[in-house]
Design an enzyme around this catalytic site. Structure first.
Site, PDB file in Angstrom:
ATOM      1  CE  LYS A  42      -0.698  -0.528   4.933  1.00 19.80           C
ATOM      2  NZ  LYS A  42      -1.502  -0.043   6.002  1.00 19.80           N
ATOM      3  CE1 TYR A 267       9.167  32.280   5.033  1.00 16.31           C
ATOM      4  CE2 TYR A 267       9.755  29.977   4.685  1.00 16.31           C
ATOM      5  CZ  TYR A 267       9.327  31.190   4.190  1.00 16.31           C
ATOM      6  OH  TYR A 267       9.056  31.333   2.873  1.00 16.31           O
TER       7      TYR A 267
END
Ligand SMILES: Cc1ncc(COP(=O)(O)O)c(C=O)c1O
Length: 372
Positions: A42, A267
Protein backbone atom coordinates in the site's frame (compact mmCIF):
# COMPACT_ATOMS: atom_id res chain seq x y z
CA UNK A 1 7.72 12.72 -12.91
CA UNK A 2 9.89 11.27 -10.14
CA UNK A 3 11.56 8.83 -12.50
CA UNK A 4 12.07 11.47 -15.15
CA UNK A 5 13.69 14.00 -12.82
CA UNK A 6 17.25 14.32 -14.02
CA UNK A 7 19.88 13.64 -11.34
CA UNK A 8 21.80 16.80 -12.19
CA UNK A 9 18.71 19.02 -11.94
CA UNK A 10 17.08 17.44 -8.91
CA UNK A 11 17.66 18.88 -5.47
CA UNK A 12 18.06 15.44 -3.97
CA UNK A 13 18.67 11.84 -4.97
CA UNK A 14 16.65 9.04 -3.42
CA UNK A 15 18.32 5.66 -3.89
CA UNK A 16 16.21 2.57 -3.36
CA UNK A 17 18.09 -0.65 -2.75
CA UNK A 18 15.95 -3.43 -4.22
CA UNK A 19 18.52 -6.00 -3.13
CA UNK A 20 17.96 -4.90 0.45
CA UNK A 21 14.17 -5.21 0.03
CA UNK A 22 14.64 -8.71 -1.36
CA UNK A 23 17.03 -9.66 1.45
CA UNK A 24 14.52 -8.33 3.98
CA UNK A 25 11.79 -10.44 2.37
CA UNK A 26 14.00 -13.54 2.65
CA UNK A 27 14.72 -12.73 6.30
CA UNK A 28 11.03 -12.31 7.11
CA UNK A 29 10.03 -15.45 5.22
CA UNK A 30 12.67 -17.42 7.07
CA UNK A 31 11.51 -16.08 10.46
CA UNK A 32 7.90 -16.88 9.57
CA UNK A 33 8.84 -20.56 9.20
CA UNK A 34 6.03 -22.54 7.59
CA UNK A 35 3.73 -19.55 7.19
CA UNK A 36 3.51 -17.98 3.75
CA UNK A 37 5.17 -14.55 3.63
CA UNK A 38 3.10 -11.94 1.79
CA UNK A 39 4.15 -8.34 1.08
CA UNK A 40 2.18 -5.18 1.81
CA UNK A 41 2.35 -2.76 -1.10
CA UNK A 42 0.00 0.00 0.00
CA UNK A 43 0.93 3.69 -0.37
CA UNK A 44 3.16 2.93 -3.36
CA UNK A 45 5.14 0.33 -1.41
CA UNK A 46 5.47 2.72 1.55
CA UNK A 47 6.85 5.38 -0.77
CA UNK A 48 9.57 3.24 -2.37
CA UNK A 49 7.69 2.74 -5.65
CA UNK A 50 5.42 -0.25 -6.17
CA UNK A 51 6.34 -0.42 -9.88
CA UNK A 52 9.84 -1.54 -8.98
CA UNK A 53 9.36 -3.13 -5.57
CA UNK A 54 6.53 -5.52 -6.49
CA UNK A 55 8.29 -7.18 -9.46
CA UNK A 56 11.48 -7.48 -7.37
CA UNK A 57 9.57 -9.28 -4.62
CA UNK A 58 7.80 -11.49 -7.14
CA UNK A 59 11.26 -12.52 -8.41
CA UNK A 60 12.12 -13.39 -4.82
CA UNK A 61 9.18 -15.80 -4.75
CA UNK A 62 6.51 -13.64 -3.14
CA UNK A 63 3.10 -14.70 -4.42
CA UNK A 64 0.71 -12.86 -2.11
CA UNK A 65 0.38 -9.07 -1.98
CA UNK A 66 -1.81 -6.61 -0.10
CA UNK A 67 -2.86 -3.13 -1.14
CA UNK A 68 -5.16 -0.75 0.72
CA UNK A 69 -7.25 0.57 -2.17
CA UNK A 70 -8.91 -0.91 -5.24
CA UNK A 71 -6.96 1.47 -7.51
CA UNK A 72 -3.67 0.28 -6.01
CA UNK A 73 -4.74 -3.30 -6.62
CA UNK A 74 -5.58 -2.57 -10.26
CA UNK A 75 -2.12 -1.02 -10.75
CA UNK A 76 -0.41 -3.88 -8.97
CA UNK A 77 -2.15 -6.47 -11.15
CA UNK A 78 -0.11 -5.19 -14.13
CA UNK A 79 3.16 -5.55 -12.21
CA UNK A 80 3.18 -9.11 -10.88
CA UNK A 81 2.71 -12.53 -12.45
CA UNK A 82 -0.84 -13.75 -13.01
CA UNK A 83 -0.52 -16.47 -10.35
CA UNK A 84 -0.06 -13.87 -7.60
CA UNK A 85 -2.95 -13.23 -5.20
CA UNK A 86 -3.71 -9.57 -4.53
CA UNK A 87 -5.83 -8.68 -1.51
CA UNK A 88 -7.37 -5.23 -1.15
CA UNK A 89 -7.46 -4.39 2.56
CA UNK A 90 -10.19 -1.78 2.45
CA UNK A 91 -12.40 -4.19 0.57
CA UNK A 92 -15.32 -2.82 -1.36
CA UNK A 93 -15.51 0.99 -1.21
CA UNK A 94 -18.24 2.19 1.19
CA UNK A 95 -20.33 3.73 -1.57
CA UNK A 96 -19.56 0.71 -3.72
CA UNK A 97 -22.07 -0.65 -6.16
CA UNK A 98 -22.32 -3.99 -7.83
CA UNK A 99 -20.27 -2.44 -10.63
CA UNK A 100 -17.38 -1.78 -8.22
CA UNK A 101 -17.58 -5.31 -6.92
CA UNK A 102 -17.35 -6.60 -10.48
CA UNK A 103 -14.20 -4.53 -11.00
CA UNK A 104 -12.50 -6.74 -8.41
CA UNK A 105 -13.43 -9.75 -10.48
CA UNK A 106 -12.33 -8.14 -13.73
CA UNK A 107 -8.87 -7.40 -12.31
CA UNK A 108 -8.48 -10.64 -10.38
CA UNK A 109 -8.43 -8.94 -6.96
CA UNK A 110 -9.60 -10.40 -3.68
CA UNK A 111 -11.43 -8.01 -1.35
CA UNK A 112 -10.94 -8.10 2.38
CA UNK A 113 -14.51 -7.90 3.68
CA UNK A 114 -14.64 -5.80 6.82
CA UNK A 115 -18.32 -5.44 7.64
CA UNK A 116 -21.71 -7.03 6.93
CA UNK A 117 -22.46 -4.51 4.14
CA UNK A 118 -19.30 -5.49 2.27
CA UNK A 119 -20.13 -9.17 2.74
CA UNK A 120 -23.63 -8.60 1.39
CA UNK A 121 -22.39 -6.72 -1.66
CA UNK A 122 -19.85 -9.42 -2.43
CA UNK A 123 -22.54 -12.08 -2.08
CA UNK A 124 -24.64 -10.15 -4.57
CA UNK A 125 -21.73 -10.10 -7.02
CA UNK A 126 -21.32 -13.87 -6.55
CA UNK A 127 -25.00 -14.47 -7.26
CA UNK A 128 -24.93 -12.17 -10.26
CA UNK A 129 -21.98 -14.06 -11.77
CA UNK A 130 -23.16 -17.40 -10.42
CA UNK A 131 -19.69 -18.03 -9.05
CA UNK A 132 -18.29 -18.50 -5.56
CA UNK A 133 -15.86 -15.61 -5.65
CA UNK A 134 -12.86 -15.58 -3.28
CA UNK A 135 -12.80 -13.12 -0.39
CA UNK A 136 -10.92 -12.61 2.86
CA UNK A 137 -12.86 -11.95 6.06
CA UNK A 138 -11.40 -9.54 8.56
CA UNK A 139 -12.33 -9.69 12.25
CA UNK A 140 -11.91 -6.91 14.75
CA UNK A 141 -10.13 -8.46 17.73
CA UNK A 142 -9.50 -5.29 19.71
CA UNK A 143 -8.14 -2.51 17.53
CA UNK A 144 -11.61 -1.15 16.69
CA UNK A 145 -10.52 0.04 13.27
CA UNK A 146 -11.48 -2.44 10.57
CA UNK A 147 -13.14 -5.80 10.63
CA UNK A 148 -16.28 -7.56 11.71
CA UNK A 149 -17.22 -7.57 15.38
CA UNK A 150 -17.90 -10.98 16.96
CA UNK A 151 -21.66 -10.28 16.70
CA UNK A 152 -21.33 -9.69 12.93
CA UNK A 153 -19.48 -12.98 12.63
CA UNK A 154 -22.19 -14.79 14.62
CA UNK A 155 -24.90 -13.34 12.35
CA UNK A 156 -22.96 -14.37 9.25
CA UNK A 157 -22.53 -17.93 10.48
CA UNK A 158 -26.18 -18.13 11.46
CA UNK A 159 -27.10 -17.88 7.79
CA UNK A 160 -26.39 -21.35 6.37
CA UNK A 161 -26.41 -19.98 2.81
CA UNK A 162 -23.44 -17.63 3.24
CA UNK A 163 -20.85 -20.06 1.94
CA UNK A 164 -23.00 -21.01 -1.05
CA UNK A 165 -22.35 -17.54 -2.37
CA UNK A 166 -18.81 -16.47 -1.55
CA UNK A 167 -15.65 -18.48 -1.11
CA UNK A 168 -13.69 -17.53 2.03
CA UNK A 169 -9.99 -17.97 1.30
CA UNK A 170 -8.48 -16.16 4.30
CA UNK A 171 -9.57 -15.02 7.74
CA UNK A 172 -7.51 -12.24 9.23
CA UNK A 173 -7.19 -9.62 11.93
CA UNK A 174 -4.67 -6.91 12.79
CA UNK A 175 -2.72 -6.24 15.99
CA UNK A 176 -2.74 -2.81 17.61
CA UNK A 177 0.51 -3.10 19.61
CA UNK A 178 2.72 -5.68 17.89
CA UNK A 179 5.73 -3.36 18.17
CA UNK A 180 5.44 -3.60 21.98
CA UNK A 181 6.14 -7.30 22.58
CA UNK A 182 5.08 -7.15 26.22
CA UNK A 183 1.78 -5.41 25.59
CA UNK A 184 -1.07 -7.49 26.98
CA UNK A 185 -3.28 -6.74 23.97
CA UNK A 186 -1.06 -8.94 21.76
CA UNK A 187 -1.94 -12.12 23.61
CA UNK A 188 -5.56 -11.08 24.04
CA UNK A 189 -6.04 -10.33 20.33
CA UNK A 190 -4.40 -13.61 19.44
CA UNK A 191 -6.75 -15.55 21.72
CA UNK A 192 -9.77 -13.74 20.28
CA UNK A 193 -8.52 -14.36 16.75
CA UNK A 194 -7.91 -18.04 17.43
CA UNK A 195 -11.43 -18.38 18.90
CA UNK A 196 -13.05 -16.72 15.88
CA UNK A 197 -10.89 -18.68 13.50
CA UNK A 198 -11.97 -21.97 15.02
CA UNK A 199 -15.42 -21.25 13.58
CA UNK A 200 -13.94 -21.26 10.07
CA UNK A 201 -12.20 -24.63 9.94
CA UNK A 202 -9.90 -25.25 7.01
CA UNK A 203 -9.61 -21.59 6.05
CA UNK A 204 -6.09 -20.13 6.31
CA UNK A 205 -5.57 -17.42 8.92
CA UNK A 206 -3.37 -14.33 9.11
CA UNK A 207 -2.66 -12.00 12.02
CA UNK A 208 0.97 -10.88 11.80
CA UNK A 209 2.32 -7.60 10.46
CA UNK A 210 6.10 -6.95 10.46
CA UNK A 211 6.52 -6.67 14.20
CA UNK A 212 4.35 -9.72 14.89
CA UNK A 213 6.61 -11.85 12.67
CA UNK A 214 9.09 -11.42 15.54
CA UNK A 215 6.59 -12.27 18.29
CA UNK A 216 7.02 -16.01 17.81
CA UNK A 217 5.35 -18.78 15.88
CA UNK A 218 2.05 -18.51 17.81
CA UNK A 219 1.44 -15.29 15.85
CA UNK A 220 2.34 -16.63 12.40
CA UNK A 221 -0.70 -18.77 11.59
CA UNK A 222 -0.76 -19.55 7.85
CA UNK A 223 0.29 -16.23 6.36
CA UNK A 224 2.21 -13.19 7.61
CA UNK A 225 1.74 -9.71 6.13
CA UNK A 226 4.81 -7.53 6.63
CA UNK A 227 5.12 -4.10 5.08
CA UNK A 228 7.43 -1.79 7.07
CA UNK A 229 10.15 -4.36 7.74
CA UNK A 230 10.54 -5.04 4.03
CA UNK A 231 11.50 -1.41 3.65
CA UNK A 232 14.02 -1.42 6.51
CA UNK A 233 11.94 -0.04 9.38
CA UNK A 234 12.90 -1.69 12.66
CA UNK A 235 10.05 -4.02 13.69
CA UNK A 236 11.41 -4.26 17.23
CA UNK A 237 12.00 -0.72 18.50
CA UNK A 238 14.69 -0.63 21.17
CA UNK A 239 16.43 -3.72 19.79
CA UNK A 240 19.01 -3.98 16.99
CA UNK A 241 17.30 -3.88 13.62
CA UNK A 242 17.46 -7.32 11.98
CA UNK A 243 16.63 -5.80 8.55
CA UNK A 244 18.67 -3.86 6.01
CA UNK A 245 18.11 -0.18 5.25
CA UNK A 246 16.46 0.08 1.84
CA UNK A 247 16.65 3.82 1.10
CA UNK A 248 19.23 6.55 1.11
CA UNK A 249 18.66 10.22 0.45
CA UNK A 250 21.26 12.82 -0.46
CA UNK A 251 20.47 16.50 -1.02
CA UNK A 252 22.53 19.11 -2.79
CA UNK A 253 23.81 22.27 -1.16
CA UNK A 254 22.51 25.26 -3.12
CA UNK A 255 24.08 28.06 -1.09
CA UNK A 256 26.56 28.50 1.76
CA UNK A 257 27.22 31.63 3.82
CA UNK A 258 28.74 32.88 7.04
CA UNK A 259 26.46 34.58 9.55
CA UNK A 260 27.62 36.67 12.47
CA UNK A 261 26.61 36.86 16.13
CA UNK A 262 23.06 38.23 16.35
CA UNK A 263 22.06 37.17 12.82
CA UNK A 264 18.97 35.02 12.51
CA UNK A 265 18.24 32.16 10.09
CA UNK A 266 15.00 31.04 8.48
CA UNK A 267 11.27 31.68 8.90
CA UNK A 268 10.23 33.03 12.26
CA UNK A 269 13.87 33.95 13.00
CA UNK A 270 14.00 30.86 15.19
CA UNK A 271 17.76 30.37 14.92
CA UNK A 272 19.94 33.07 16.46
CA UNK A 273 23.67 32.86 15.79
CA UNK A 274 25.68 33.15 18.99
CA UNK A 275 28.86 33.79 17.03
CA UNK A 276 30.16 33.38 13.48
CA UNK A 277 28.50 30.30 11.93
CA UNK A 278 28.57 28.67 8.50
CA UNK A 279 25.09 28.02 7.14
CA UNK A 280 24.46 25.75 4.16
CA UNK A 281 21.08 25.64 2.43
CA UNK A 282 19.97 22.36 0.87
CA UNK A 283 17.35 21.96 -1.86
CA UNK A 284 14.73 19.93 -0.04
CA UNK A 285 11.99 20.85 2.39
CA UNK A 286 8.66 19.86 3.86
CA UNK A 287 7.08 19.68 0.40
CA UNK A 288 9.49 16.80 -0.17
CA UNK A 289 8.43 15.10 3.03
CA UNK A 290 11.18 16.38 5.30
CA UNK A 291 8.85 17.08 8.18
CA UNK A 292 8.56 20.58 9.55
CA UNK A 293 8.70 19.12 13.04
CA UNK A 294 12.43 18.55 12.37
CA UNK A 295 12.91 22.35 12.58
CA UNK A 296 15.72 23.07 15.02
CA UNK A 297 16.12 19.43 16.04
CA UNK A 298 16.85 17.27 12.97
CA UNK A 299 20.24 16.51 11.47
CA UNK A 300 21.97 15.82 8.20
CA UNK A 301 25.44 14.32 7.77
CA UNK A 302 28.50 15.58 5.92
CA UNK A 303 31.16 12.91 5.54
CA UNK A 304 29.84 11.21 8.66
CA UNK A 305 29.69 14.40 10.76
CA UNK A 306 26.26 15.37 12.10
CA UNK A 307 25.18 18.89 11.12
CA UNK A 308 22.06 20.26 12.85
CA UNK A 309 19.11 21.84 11.10
CA UNK A 310 19.33 25.55 11.87
CA UNK A 311 15.89 27.11 12.30
CA UNK A 312 12.70 26.23 10.50
CA UNK A 313 12.31 23.70 7.70
CA UNK A 314 10.96 25.59 4.64
CA UNK A 315 8.85 24.20 1.84
CA UNK A 316 11.74 23.65 -0.58
CA UNK A 317 14.85 24.22 1.49
CA UNK A 318 16.52 23.58 4.81
CA UNK A 319 19.33 25.51 6.47
CA UNK A 320 22.06 23.52 8.18
CA UNK A 321 24.67 24.72 10.65
CA UNK A 322 27.80 23.31 9.05
CA UNK A 323 30.32 25.21 11.17
CA UNK A 324 31.75 21.92 12.39
CA UNK A 325 32.94 20.70 8.99
CA UNK A 326 35.70 22.02 6.72
CA UNK A 327 34.40 24.75 4.40
CA UNK A 328 35.44 23.01 1.20
CA UNK A 329 33.11 20.10 2.04
CA UNK A 330 30.04 22.26 2.18
CA UNK A 331 30.26 24.34 -0.95
CA UNK A 332 27.30 24.70 -3.34
CA UNK A 333 26.89 21.58 -5.44
CA UNK A 334 28.16 19.20 -2.73
CA UNK A 335 25.79 16.66 -1.24
CA UNK A 336 24.75 15.95 2.32
CA UNK A 337 23.27 12.71 3.63
CA UNK A 338 19.75 12.76 5.03
CA UNK A 339 19.15 9.01 5.02
CA UNK A 340 21.88 6.45 4.70
CA UNK A 341 24.84 5.00 6.50
CA UNK A 342 24.73 7.51 9.37
CA UNK A 343 21.02 8.16 9.75
CA UNK A 344 18.22 5.61 9.38
CA UNK A 345 14.55 6.20 8.69
CA UNK A 346 13.88 5.33 12.35
CA UNK A 347 16.48 7.91 13.53
CA UNK A 348 14.77 10.66 11.55
CA UNK A 349 11.37 9.55 12.82
CA UNK A 350 12.56 9.75 16.42
CA UNK A 351 13.82 13.32 15.94
CA UNK A 352 10.61 14.31 14.14
CA UNK A 353 8.41 12.80 16.85
CA UNK A 354 6.82 10.29 14.49
CA UNK A 355 7.32 6.78 13.14
CA UNK A 356 9.44 5.51 10.26
CA UNK A 357 6.26 4.69 8.33
CA UNK A 358 5.39 8.39 8.11
CA UNK A 359 8.91 9.43 7.09
CA UNK A 360 8.98 6.89 4.25
CA UNK A 361 5.47 7.41 2.94
CA UNK A 362 5.92 11.18 2.85
CA UNK A 363 9.06 11.13 0.73
CA UNK A 364 8.17 13.40 -2.14
CA UNK A 365 8.02 13.24 -5.90
CA UNK A 366 10.72 15.81 -6.71
CA UNK A 367 13.71 13.59 -6.05
CA UNK A 368 15.73 11.86 -8.68
CA UNK A 369 15.09 8.19 -7.99
CA UNK A 370 17.75 5.55 -8.45
CA UNK A 371 16.94 1.87 -8.11
CA UNK A 372 19.92 -0.22 -7.16
C1 LIG B 1 -4.21 -4.91 7.83
C2 LIG B 1 -2.74 -4.68 7.71
N1 LIG B 1 -1.92 -5.72 7.59
C3 LIG B 1 -0.58 -5.57 7.48
C4 LIG B 1 -0.01 -4.31 7.51
C5 LIG B 1 1.48 -4.17 7.43
O1 LIG B 1 1.96 -3.64 8.65
P1 LIG B 1 3.49 -3.33 8.87
O2 LIG B 1 3.84 -2.28 7.90
O3 LIG B 1 3.55 -2.87 10.29
O4 LIG B 1 4.22 -4.59 8.63
C6 LIG B 1 -0.84 -3.20 7.63
C7 LIG B 1 -0.25 -1.85 7.66
O5 LIG B 1 -0.59 -0.99 8.42
C8 LIG B 1 -2.24 -3.38 7.74
O6 LIG B 1 -3.07 -2.33 7.87
Amino acid sequence: MAEAMDAARAGAVLAIDLDAVRANYRRLAETAGKAVCAAVMKADAYGLGMDRVAPALALEGCRVFFTAHLEEGIRLRQLVPADCTIYVLHGLPPAGTLHTALEFVEHGLVPVLNDPAQVELWRRACRQLQQRLPAALQFDTGMSRMGMAPADVARLLADPAWKDDLKPVLVMSHLACADEPLHELNGLQRLRFDALRAQFPGIPGSLANSSAVFLGSAFHHDLVRPGAALYGINPQPGHPNPLRQAVSLRARIVQARTVQAGDVVGYGARYLAAGPRRIATIALGYADGWLRSLSGCGHAYVDGVAVPIAGTVSMDSITLDVTGVPEERVLPGREVELLGEHQTVDDVAREAGTIGYEVLTRLGSRFHRQYL
